[in-house]
Design a protein around this motif. Structure first.
Motif, mmCIF file in Angstrom:
data_model
loop_
_atom_site.group_PDB
_atom_site.id
_atom_site.type_symbol
_atom_site.label_atom_id
_atom_site.label_comp_id
_atom_site.label_asym_id
_atom_site.label_seq_id
_atom_site.Cartn_x
_atom_site.Cartn_y
_atom_site.Cartn_z
ATOM 1 N N ILE A 94 0.850 -1.186 0.000
ATOM 2 C CA ILE A 94 0.000 0.000 0.000
ATOM 3 C C ILE A 94 0.885 1.235 0.000
ATOM 4 N N GLN A 95 0.724 2.051 -1.018
ATOM 5 C CA GLN A 95 1.509 3.283 -1.135
ATOM 6 C C GLN A 95 0.586 4.473 -0.887
ATOM 7 N N HIS A 96 0.927 5.262 0.119
ATOM 8 C CA HIS A 96 0.081 6.396 0.477
ATOM 9 C C HIS A 96 0.850 7.717 0.518
ATOM 10 N N ARG A 97 2.103 7.696 0.117
ATOM 11 C CA ARG A 97 2.918 8.914 0.179
ATOM 12 C C ARG A 97 3.116 9.536 -1.198
ATOM 13 N N ALA A 98 3.339 10.835 -1.188
ATOM 14 C CA ALA A 98 3.616 11.574 -2.423
ATOM 15 C C ALA A 98 4.903 11.044 -3.056
ATOM 16 N N PRO A 99 5.066 11.191 -4.357
ATOM 17 C CA PRO A 99 6.173 10.554 -5.074
ATOM 18 C C PRO A 99 7.573 10.936 -4.625
ATOM 19 N N TYR A 100 7.800 12.147 -4.244
ATOM 20 C CA TYR A 100 9.166 12.557 -3.921
ATOM 21 C C TYR A 100 9.284 12.979 -2.466
ATOM 22 N N ASP A 101 8.484 12.331 -1.635
ATOM 23 C CA ASP A 101 8.475 12.557 -0.192
ATOM 24 C C ASP A 101 9.326 11.477 0.470
ATOM 25 N N GLY A 102 10.621 11.702 0.504
ATOM 26 C CA GLY A 102 11.525 10.719 1.088
ATOM 27 C C GLY A 102 11.806 9.572 0.134
ATOM 28 N N HIS A 103 12.031 8.389 0.700
ATOM 29 C CA HIS A 103 12.441 7.229 -0.088
ATOM 30 C C HIS A 103 11.341 6.182 -0.243
ATOM 31 N N ALA A 104 10.138 6.502 0.194
ATOM 32 C CA ALA A 104 9.062 5.504 0.187
ATOM 33 C C ALA A 104 8.775 4.957 -1.206
ATOM 34 N N ALA A 105 8.778 5.806 -2.219
ATOM 35 C CA ALA A 105 8.463 5.345 -3.577
ATOM 36 C C ALA A 105 9.519 4.362 -4.078
ATOM 37 N N ALA A 106 10.777 4.688 -3.869
ATOM 38 C CA ALA A 106 11.852 3.801 -4.314
ATOM 39 C C ALA A 106 11.831 2.486 -3.531
ATOM 40 N N GLU A 107 11.552 2.565 -2.250
ATOM 41 C CA GLU A 107 11.481 1.358 -1.429
ATOM 42 C C GLU A 107 10.334 0.459 -1.876
ATOM 43 N N LEU A 108 9.213 1.066 -2.221
ATOM 44 C CA LEU A 108 8.079 0.287 -2.722
ATOM 45 C C LEU A 108 8.461 -0.439 -4.001
ATOM 46 N N LEU A 109 9.066 0.265 -4.926
ATOM 47 C CA LEU A 109 9.462 -0.358 -6.197
ATOM 48 C C LEU A 109 10.425 -1.514 -5.963
ATOM 49 N N ASP A 110 11.403 -1.319 -5.107
ATOM 50 C CA ASP A 110 12.353 -2.393 -4.796
ATOM 51 C C ASP A 110 11.632 -3.608 -4.208
ATOM 52 N N ALA A 111 10.743 -3.353 -3.266
ATOM 53 C CA ALA A 111 10.022 -4.453 -2.618
ATOM 54 C C ALA A 111 9.129 -5.197 -3.612
ATOM 55 N N LEU A 112 8.466 -4.459 -4.485
ATOM 56 C CA LEU A 112 7.622 -5.097 -5.493
ATOM 57 C C LEU A 112 8.435 -5.988 -6.421
ATOM 58 N N LEU A 113 9.584 -5.507 -6.861
ATOM 59 C CA LEU A 113 10.408 -6.286 -7.778
ATOM 60 C C LEU A 113 10.970 -7.537 -7.110
ATOM 61 N N VAL A 114 11.361 -7.424 -5.860
ATOM 62 C CA VAL A 114 11.860 -8.597 -5.132
ATOM 63 C C VAL A 114 10.734 -9.613 -4.961
ATOM 64 N N SER A 115 9.583 -9.136 -4.572
ATOM 65 C CA SER A 115 8.426 -10.015 -4.397
ATOM 66 C C SER A 115 8.082 -10.734 -5.699
#
Length: 118
Positions: A7-28
């Motif tokens: 679940i992604q609820h943060r704005a795109p360039y608000d810290g590292h959440a977007a990049a972390e989500l992408l990494d986690a999705l690709l690993v999964s």
């Protein structure tokens, strides 16, 4: 096998959440888990086609997000109410998504494990 929900609820360039989500999705996806991702709240801005990340000194997320289906991340959902409250439509988004109503999220959460919020 368990199906993770991200679940992604943060704005795109608000810290590292977007990049972390992408990494986690690709690993999964690499481990065959067929992940689902839900964008809601400020997270819907990540899917906006016309982004200006250079204002924040960042690179665009769109190219990475557009690659998700190539990695078998095909369950990309967006909460309807989050789009509507920001006056966005599906045509404004860079990806083909499935739009769901807020009341569907409870069922979505009940049918996935683990639930990871970014």
């Amino acid at each position: 096998m368990n199906t993770p929900l991200y679940i992604q609820h943060r704005a795109p360039y608000d810290g590292h959440a977007a990049a972390e989500l992408l990494d986690a999705l690709l690993v999964s996806a690499a481990f065959g888990q067929n992940p689902t991702v839900l964008f809601h709240g400020e997270g819907v801005w990540q899917l906006l086609a016309n982004q200006t990340p250079q204002v924040y000194g960042a690179k665009s997320l769109i190219a990475q997000l557009e690659a998700l289906p190539l990695y078998d991340v095909e369950n990309i959902l967006v909460e309807r109410e989050s789009l509507e409250s920001r006056q966005l439509k599906a045509d404004d988004l860079a990806l083909a998504v499935r739009i769901i109503a807020r009341e569907e999220i409870r069922q979505l959460i009940a049918t996935h494990f683990p639930i990871l919020r970014f």
